[in-house]
Design a protein around this motif. Structure first.
Motif, PDB file in Angstrom:
ATOM      1  N   VAL A 322       0.707 -10.878  -3.965  1.00 44.83           N
ATOM      2  CA  VAL A 322       1.337  -9.848  -3.136  1.00 44.83           C
ATOM      3  C   VAL A 322       0.232  -8.988  -2.539  1.00 44.83           C
ATOM      4  N   ALA A 323       0.361  -8.650  -1.273  1.00 44.69           N
ATOM      5  CA  ALA A 323      -0.654  -7.856  -0.592  1.00 44.69           C
ATOM      6  C   ALA A 323      -0.774  -6.473  -1.224  1.00 44.69           C
ATOM      7  N   GLU A 324      -2.010  -6.023  -1.357  1.00 44.85           N
ATOM      8  CA  GLU A 324      -2.248  -4.677  -1.886  1.00 44.85           C
ATOM      9  C   GLU A 324      -1.585  -3.626  -0.996  1.00 44.85           C
ATOM     10  N   ASP A 325      -1.545  -3.897   0.282  1.00 46.43           N
ATOM     11  CA  ASP A 325      -0.913  -2.988   1.235  1.00 46.43           C
ATOM     12  C   ASP A 325       0.564  -2.793   0.897  1.00 46.43           C
ATOM     13  N   LEU A 326       1.255  -3.847   0.525  1.00 43.66           N
ATOM     14  CA  LEU A 326       2.664  -3.737   0.164  1.00 43.66           C
ATOM     15  C   LEU A 326       2.825  -3.022  -1.170  1.00 43.66           C
ATOM     16  N   LEU A 327       2.025  -3.373  -2.150  1.00 46.66           N
ATOM     17  CA  LEU A 327       2.129  -2.734  -3.459  1.00 46.66           C
ATOM     18  C   LEU A 327       1.988  -1.225  -3.347  1.00 46.66           C
ATOM     19  N   ALA A 328       1.116  -0.792  -2.449  1.00 46.47           N
ATOM     20  CA  ALA A 328       0.890   0.645  -2.271  1.00 46.47           C
ATOM     21  C   ALA A 328       2.067   1.350  -1.628  1.00 46.47           C
ATOM     22  N   LYS A 329       2.967   0.591  -1.006  1.00 50.28           N
ATOM     23  CA  LYS A 329       4.129   1.179  -0.327  1.00 50.28           C
ATOM     24  C   LYS A 329       5.269   1.499  -1.296  1.00 50.28           C
ATOM     25  N   TYR A 330       5.187   1.008  -2.527  1.00 46.02           N
ATOM     26  CA  TYR A 330       6.228   1.266  -3.517  1.00 46.02           C
ATOM     27  C   TYR A 330       5.910   2.507  -4.338  1.00 46.02           C
ATOM     28  N   SER A 331       6.921   3.307  -4.591  1.00 41.53           N
ATOM     29  CA  SER A 331       6.807   4.385  -5.561  1.00 41.53           C
ATOM     30  C   SER A 331       6.808   3.801  -6.972  1.00 41.53           C
ATOM     31  N   ASP A 332       6.215   4.502  -7.900  1.00 45.53           N
ATOM     32  CA  ASP A 332       6.174   4.041  -9.289  1.00 45.53           C
ATOM     33  C   ASP A 332       7.571   3.920  -9.896  1.00 45.53           C
ATOM     34  N   THR A 333       8.524   4.669  -9.354  1.00 50.57           N
ATOM     35  CA  THR A 333       9.883   4.643  -9.907  1.00 50.57           C
ATOM     36  C   THR A 333      10.799   3.660  -9.188  1.00 50.57           C
ATOM     37  N   ASP A 334      10.290   2.919  -8.245  1.00 50.70           N
ATOM     38  CA  ASP A 334      11.109   2.008  -7.441  1.00 50.70           C
ATOM     39  C   ASP A 334      11.453   0.762  -8.256  1.00 50.70           C
ATOM     40  N   VAL A 335      12.729   0.599  -8.596  1.00 51.98           N
ATOM     41  CA  VAL A 335      13.138  -0.531  -9.437  1.00 51.98           C
ATOM     42  C   VAL A 335      12.993  -1.859  -8.706  1.00 51.98           C
ATOM     43  N   ARG A 336      12.932  -1.823  -7.383  1.00 48.13           N
ATOM     44  CA  ARG A 336      12.780  -3.067  -6.627  1.00 48.13           C
ATOM     45  C   ARG A 336      11.417  -3.697  -6.881  1.00 48.13           C
ATOM     46  N   LYS A 337      10.423  -2.868  -7.109  1.00 47.79           N
ATOM     47  CA  LYS A 337       9.084  -3.399  -7.399  1.00 47.79           C
ATOM     48  C   LYS A 337       9.054  -4.058  -8.775  1.00 47.79           C
ATOM     49  N   THR A 338       9.561  -3.376  -9.788  1.00 46.52           N
ATOM     50  CA  THR A 338       9.510  -3.929 -11.139  1.00 46.52           C
ATOM     51  C   THR A 338      10.389  -5.164 -11.276  1.00 46.52           C
TER      52      THR A 338
END
Length: 502
Positions: A322-338
């Protein structure tokens, strides 16, 4: 019958010959002898659906991997996805590109044959007029579905609306994109008039195309055609049909057939298939012989991750980070990322720090016998997409209230993801980024960038920032389209001209 079973081998009428441009899709003699009963027509219809089996894998390989969501350059040998990800000019023989052309035209050829048989024999064999009408609607929806998939990847296309001979096929040139759109819309309008709502189907047929899946596709067709033309013969014609698209989405919303689920994870739960979010699935059935389960869950997942969990070879070979650019767009609390992204793992003595998309993997559902047989459907259209696409139409000039419709929908999506604080005055750029986070791993990002007109500026800036291994080619707008497969160019030299840039 729980699923729409895919009939690939047992019919005796589907073979590799329908994969080539210069072949009839089905031998006419075989078709004449096969379609004799209502059951035969049902089996033949399932065979048209079967041509969509590789659609999810294609989205992950040609859309998700092409976009700024993945930095999928390989550090362990050349992989087929590298030329896709890195914008190589020499991918006319790439197997993913070839599959996109051949699989879709296989579906088109089967649809044409089915419609001709339904026309010639249907009134005699299928006495229920409503059923005949529905079957025709399903096939016309599927033919439009296949053509739209082709148009977004390749631009101009040969329009083949009937069973053709070898000689006829070798004379059919690519039609302008505008003509292909007209053909698609004609099919979809017919499908909308012929198909029931999901609630109009018996339980055994719930997975079939319905009136609102056709409206969803038609709305997306209008939106895609409304995008800027970018100076190429691609999907955008700057037609400004945002109002027409919004009307289709309004019909879906007002139908009350679908709903916004409170839990993001529940949308993709293996035990919650055909939930209220789902407008149209690609349906699979695991445990059958021949194998007709799904393969898309592991496409973006490396083998070694499965092995670290105690399984054998199950994944897509090497990691596609996954691109670092995309990872940085997620908040730490965003359940979609986890839920969607695995942030590193350890296999043996190797510590992998990069992330990958594992959205569709339930580790308790790994097939015991074949990685080609995952027991999960692919959601092509879901209700959240309807809401966000309508919001996009409003931001592009369709009727609607930006505060009560656009802002409210985006904040509803964000709240489900676990994000606090409401946004006000949502812009096109903010909506595009929210779609990126919401639909990660679902293959929509590349097409979102094209439709928005932002693909060139976004990809150029992203490559400059993300390409730390210096393996990607410079982006040019011609790469919005893929090359026509070399095998098709070689069938009859001069019939097609290669897309610019390749």
């Amino acid at each position: 019958m729980k699923k729409i079973f895919y009939v690939l081998l047992s019919l005796g009428l589907l073979s590799s010959c329908d994969m080539e441009l210069d072949q009839q899709p089905l031998a006419s003699a075989t078709s004449e002898t096969f379609f004799q009963t209502a059951h035969d027509f049902n089996q033949g219809l399932n065979a048209v659906y079967a041509a969509s089996r590789s659609f999810p894998d294609r989205l992950l390989n040609l859309s998700e991997t092409r976009s700024d969501n993945l930095y999928a350059v390989s550090d362990g040998g050349v992989r087929d996805w590298e030329g896709v990800n890195s914008f190589h000019r020499t991918i006319a023989s790439n197997p993913y590109v070839v599959d996109a052309w051949q699989s879709n035209f296989t579906g088109i050829f089967r649809a044409n044959n089915y419609l001709e048989q339904l026309q010639s024999k249907g009134t005699t064999v299928i006495t229920d007029e409503g059923l005949r009408k529905r079957m025709e609607g399903e096939v016309r929806y599927l033919r439009a579905f296949f053509y739209f998939d082709l148009l977004r990847y390749f631009g101009k296309l040969p329009i083949i609306d009937r069973v053709v001979s070898n000689n006829e096929a070798s004379e059919i040139q690519r039609s302008p994109v505008s003509a292909v759109y007209d053909f698609i819309i004609q099919d979809l309008e017919a499908a909308i008039n012929a198909l029931p709502a999901p609630s109009g189907y018996a339980t055994a047929d719930k997975g079939r195309a319905n009136k609102f899946s056709a409206k969803m596709l038609l709305g997306l067709v209008y939106m895609t055609r409304s995008g800027p033309n970018l100076g190429i013969e691609g999907p955008g014609l700057n037609s400004q049909e945002w109002e027409k698209a919004a009307a289709q989405f309004n019909d879906i919303i007002q139908s009350k057939e679908f709903a916004f689920l409170d839990s993001y994870a529940s949308i993709f739960n293996y035990d919650n298939e055909r939930n209220k979010e789902v407008i149209f699935n690609i349906e699979y059935s695991s445990g059958s012989n021949p194998v007709v389960g799904s393969t898309f869950p592991w496409v973006l997942v490396p083998d070694t991750w499965f092995q670290s969990k105690g399984f054998g070879t199950q994944g897509g070979l090497m990691i596609r980070p996954v691109a670092e650019d995309l990872l940085a767009k997620y908040s730490d609390t965003d359940v979609r990322k986890t839920f969607s992204i695995e942030s590193g793992y350890t296999y043996g003595n190797v510590v992998e720090t990069r992330s990958f998309v594992k959205k569709f993997v339930d580790i308790t559902k790994v097939p015991k016998t074949s990685r080609m047989d995952w027991p999960i459907n692919y959601i092509v259209f879901r209700y959240t997409d309807v809401l966000l696409l309508k919001a996009e139409c409003i931001l592009n000039g369709a009727a609607g209230n930006k505060a009560t419709e656009v802002d409210a929908v985006v904040n509803q999506v964000r709240a489900r993801a676990g994000l606090s604080g409401n946004l006000a005055g949502v812009t096109k750029a903010q909506l595009l980024e929210e779609r990126r986070r919401e639909f990660v791993g679902e293959g929509s990002r590349w097409f979102d960038l094209i439709r928005s007109g932002e693909v060139e500026s976004v990809m150029k800036a992203w490559i400059a920032k993300e390409d730390v291994m210096n393996q990607m080619e410079d982006f040019q707008v011609n790469y919005v389209l893929y090359p026509i497969p070399q095998s098709e160019l070689d069938t009859k030299p001069g019939l097609y001209q290669q897309n610019p840039g390749y």
